[in-house]
Every structure is written in structure tokens, then in C-alpha cells.
Motif scaffolding. Sequence first.
Motif, PDB file in Angstrom:
ATOM      1  N   HIS A  66      42.342  27.149  43.020  1.00 30.58           N
ATOM      2  CA  HIS A  66      41.598  28.403  43.134  1.00 30.58           C
ATOM      3  C   HIS A  66      42.016  29.533  43.888  1.00 30.58           C
ATOM      4  O   HIS A  66      41.475  30.233  44.464  1.00 30.58           O
ATOM      5  CB  HIS A  66      40.098  27.945  43.856  1.00 30.58           C
ATOM      6  CG  HIS A  66      39.813  26.744  43.095  1.00 30.58           C
ATOM      7  ND1 HIS A  66      39.271  26.314  42.015  1.00 30.58           N
ATOM      8  CD2 HIS A  66      39.746  25.521  43.933  1.00 30.58           C
ATOM      9  CE1 HIS A  66      38.839  25.332  41.707  1.00 30.58           C
ATOM     10  NE2 HIS A  66      39.201  24.397  42.705  1.00 30.58           N
ATOM     11  N   PHE A  67      43.373  29.847  43.524  1.00 28.05           N
ATOM     12  CA  PHE A  67      43.995  30.896  44.496  1.00 28.05           C
ATOM     13  C   PHE A  67      43.598  32.012  44.110  1.00 28.05           C
ATOM     14  O   PHE A  67      43.312  33.093  44.726  1.00 28.05           O
ATOM     15  CB  PHE A  67      45.576  30.792  44.421  1.00 28.05           C
ATOM     16  CG  PHE A  67      46.279  31.840  44.931  1.00 28.05           C
ATOM     17  CD1 PHE A  67      46.284  31.856  46.326  1.00 28.05           C
ATOM     18  CD2 PHE A  67      46.916  32.903  44.287  1.00 28.05           C
ATOM     19  CE1 PHE A  67      47.084  32.849  47.061  1.00 28.05           C
ATOM     20  CE2 PHE A  67      47.625  33.693  45.021  1.00 28.05           C
ATOM     21  CZ  PHE A  67      47.634  33.930  46.480  1.00 28.05           C
ATOM     22  N   LYS A  68      43.274  32.314  42.438  1.00 29.44           N
ATOM     23  CA  LYS A  68      42.958  33.695  42.112  1.00 29.44           C
ATOM     24  C   LYS A  68      41.475  33.935  42.807  1.00 29.44           C
ATOM     25  O   LYS A  68      41.129  35.010  43.102  1.00 29.44           O
ATOM     26  CB  LYS A  68      42.890  33.820  40.547  1.00 29.44           C
ATOM     27  CG  LYS A  68      42.532  35.096  39.833  1.00 29.44           C
ATOM     28  CD  LYS A  68      42.325  34.858  38.581  1.00 29.44           C
ATOM     29  CE  LYS A  68      42.059  36.395  37.920  1.00 29.44           C
ATOM     30  NZ  LYS A  68      41.214  37.215  38.693  1.00 29.44           N
ATOM     31  N   ALA A  69      40.562  33.224  42.770  1.00 26.32           N
ATOM     32  CA  ALA A  69      39.404  33.312  43.426  1.00 26.32           C
ATOM     33  C   ALA A  69      39.446  33.595  44.794  1.00 26.32           C
ATOM     34  O   ALA A  69      38.738  34.639  45.166  1.00 26.32           O
ATOM     35  CB  ALA A  69      38.539  32.008  43.258  1.00 26.32           C
ATOM     36  N   ASN A  71      41.968  35.313  46.270  1.00 29.95           N
ATOM     37  CA  ASN A  71      42.564  36.490  46.498  1.00 29.95           C
ATOM     38  C   ASN A  71      41.256  37.502  45.849  1.00 29.95           C
ATOM     39  O   ASN A  71      41.055  38.670  46.637  1.00 29.95           O
ATOM     40  CB  ASN A  71      43.485  36.683  45.145  1.00 29.95           C
ATOM     41  CG  ASN A  71      44.853  36.994  46.157  1.00 29.95           C
ATOM     42  OD1 ASN A  71      44.907  37.339  47.204  1.00 29.95           O
ATOM     43  ND2 ASN A  71      46.060  36.963  45.164  1.00 29.95           N
ATOM     44  N   ASP A  72      40.496  37.136  44.851  1.00 32.37           N
ATOM     45  CA  ASP A  72      39.592  38.240  44.320  1.00 32.37           C
ATOM     46  C   ASP A  72      38.394  38.291  45.372  1.00 32.37           C
ATOM     47  O   ASP A  72      37.985  39.248  45.728  1.00 32.37           O
ATOM     48  CB  ASP A  72      38.904  37.568  42.912  1.00 32.37           C
ATOM     49  CG  ASP A  72      40.121  37.654  41.953  1.00 32.37           C
ATOM     50  OD1 ASP A  72      41.209  38.399  42.200  1.00 32.37           O
ATOM     51  OD2 ASP A  72      39.753  37.061  40.850  1.00 32.37           O
ATOM     52  N   THR A  73      38.131  37.065  46.017  1.00 31.12           N
ATOM     53  CA  THR A  73      37.069  37.370  47.058  1.00 31.12           C
ATOM     54  C   THR A  73      37.200  37.749  48.231  1.00 31.12           C
ATOM     55  O   THR A  73      36.532  38.644  48.812  1.00 31.12           O
ATOM     56  CB  THR A  73      36.440  35.927  47.093  1.00 31.12           C
ATOM     57  OG1 THR A  73      36.110  35.220  45.971  1.00 31.12           O
ATOM     58  CG2 THR A  73      35.138  35.996  48.222  1.00 31.12           C
ATOM     59  N   HIS A  74      38.596  37.659  48.872  1.00 35.67           N
ATOM     60  CA  HIS A  74      38.780  37.862  50.237  1.00 35.67           C
ATOM     61  C   HIS A  74      39.911  38.904  50.320  1.00 35.67           C
ATOM     62  O   HIS A  74      40.337  39.201  51.362  1.00 35.67           O
ATOM     63  CB  HIS A  74      39.377  36.518  51.068  1.00 35.67           C
ATOM     64  CG  HIS A  74      38.166  35.477  51.179  1.00 35.67           C
ATOM     65  ND1 HIS A  74      37.083  35.509  51.994  1.00 35.67           N
ATOM     66  CD2 HIS A  74      38.025  34.450  50.498  1.00 35.67           C
ATOM     67  CE1 HIS A  74      36.196  34.449  51.948  1.00 35.67           C
ATOM     68  NE2 HIS A  74      36.840  33.803  51.018  1.00 35.67           N
ATOM     69  N   ALA A  78      44.578  37.918  52.457  1.00 35.66           N
ATOM     70  CA  ALA A  78      44.112  36.733  52.740  1.00 35.66           C
ATOM     71  C   ALA A  78      44.896  35.784  51.762  1.00 35.66           C
ATOM     72  O   ALA A  78      45.257  34.718  51.935  1.00 35.66           O
ATOM     73  CB  ALA A  78      42.419  36.610  52.342  1.00 35.66           C
ATOM     74  N   GLY A  79      45.113  36.237  50.765  1.00 34.79           N
ATOM     75  CA  GLY A  79      46.062  35.295  49.731  1.00 34.79           C
ATOM     76  C   GLY A  79      47.232  35.221  50.373  1.00 34.79           C
ATOM     77  O   GLY A  79      47.925  33.996  50.312  1.00 34.79           O
ATOM     78  N   LEU A 138      39.019  30.206  55.498  1.00 36.07           N
ATOM     79  CA  LEU A 138      39.301  30.355  54.057  1.00 36.07           C
ATOM     80  C   LEU A 138      39.471  28.749  53.474  1.00 36.07           C
ATOM     81  O   LEU A 138      40.399  28.100  54.274  1.00 36.07           O
ATOM     82  CB  LEU A 138      40.454  30.956  53.731  1.00 36.07           C
ATOM     83  CG  LEU A 138      40.449  32.527  54.120  1.00 36.07           C
ATOM     84  CD1 LEU A 138      41.993  33.274  54.030  1.00 36.07           C
ATOM     85  CD2 LEU A 138      39.513  33.241  53.495  1.00 36.07           C
ATOM     86  N   PRO A 139      38.792  28.277  52.564  1.00 29.86           N
ATOM     87  CA  PRO A 139      39.105  26.913  52.042  1.00 29.86           C
ATOM     88  C   PRO A 139      40.450  26.878  51.499  1.00 29.86           C
ATOM     89  O   PRO A 139      40.827  27.962  50.459  1.00 29.86           O
ATOM     90  CB  PRO A 139      37.923  26.855  51.045  1.00 29.86           C
ATOM     91  CG  PRO A 139      37.583  28.237  50.655  1.00 29.86           C
ATOM     92  CD  PRO A 139      37.907  29.172  51.693  1.00 29.86           C
TER      93      PRO A 139
END
Length: 183
Positions: A66-69, A71-74, A78-79, A138-139
Motif C-alpha cells: 500500500h505504498f502508493k496509497a 504517498n497519495d494520502t500523506h 511521508a513516502g 503512518l501504518p
Amino acid sequence: MDPHIAAALVPLLGWAVHGSVLTRRLASARRDPLTGLHTRAGWTARAEHCIRRHPAAAVLLVDLDHFKALNDTHGHAAGDAALVATADRLRTWCGRNGTAGRLGGDEFVAVVRDLAAADLDALTAALHRPLPYAGTSLPLAASVGVCRVAELPTPCLTDALAAADAAMYAAKGRGRRGSRASG
């Protein structure tokens, strides 16, 4: 000092400086600038050496879930923090028993001399520990594939990476936390 000797030393000094600069550039090209881990080229040389010398060696592939999520969310910062934390956790887990690397994106790799001496459950737990970031948590989650080199018909890095990759995708497909060994 004889002027002829001094004149001969100037080019030698220049070549020595040039060689030193090239050595530093080569070393930095073999390190990922974000995480400090070995790049594919730097890691591969170490992994091949480890496999030749240690019959109980194992190759691991790690892919962040879920790395893309994230990055997109935070956001990308954060990524990046997640990538750095994953690298630190993998490097710490390897310790003196192995070498970690970053293949690119959110894919990491490791080789350990003796999988029996390494606590795979501890790696899984570390890779799933939330990351404190900007006042939030961050999870983090990762899928890990493992190949014990001794189980291959021919102990070579290419086959070990392919088997670890298949095991990693099997772990990811199950949607379970944890790791999966090939074989």
C-alpha cells in the motif's frame, strides 16, 4: 628539490587526486541517495560473494504494501520517510549477518549468511511497526519473500532472486502479514 623531479610529480599528483574523486563517485553510485542502502549494482556484488562463501545463505525480497496509497494520502515526504524507515529496519535486522539494498521504488532486498541465525519474525514485526511522522502514525506493512539458496538446484543469485520474488508475491497475494519462503 630538483626542478625536473618536481615537474614530474605534478602530473602524478593530478592523477592521484583524479583517482580519488573517481573512487568516491563510484562508491556513491553504489549507494541509494535517499536510504543509504546499496543500489542493485553494489548489493549484487556483495550478495554473489555471500552466496559463494555461505551455503546456508538466503535472499529476501521486501516490497512495501500500500505504498502508493500512503504517498497519495500523506504526501511524498511521508513516502520518503517510510522508505528511510524501512531501509533502517532492514539494515538493522541484517546487522553483521548480511547486506541490505534498495532495488528502486518501494522494493528492497537482503542477503543473509545464515537464515537460521536470523529472526525472520523479528524482521516482519519491524517492517509492520507504525512510523511516527508529523504528529501522526503512518501504518507500514511489507510482504517478504525468502529463498534459501541451498534449496536451489544451482546456487546462483539470479535463481534466488526469482524464487524470492515468487515467494514475495505469494505472500502479497494471501494478503497476510508476514513472509513466505520458497520451496
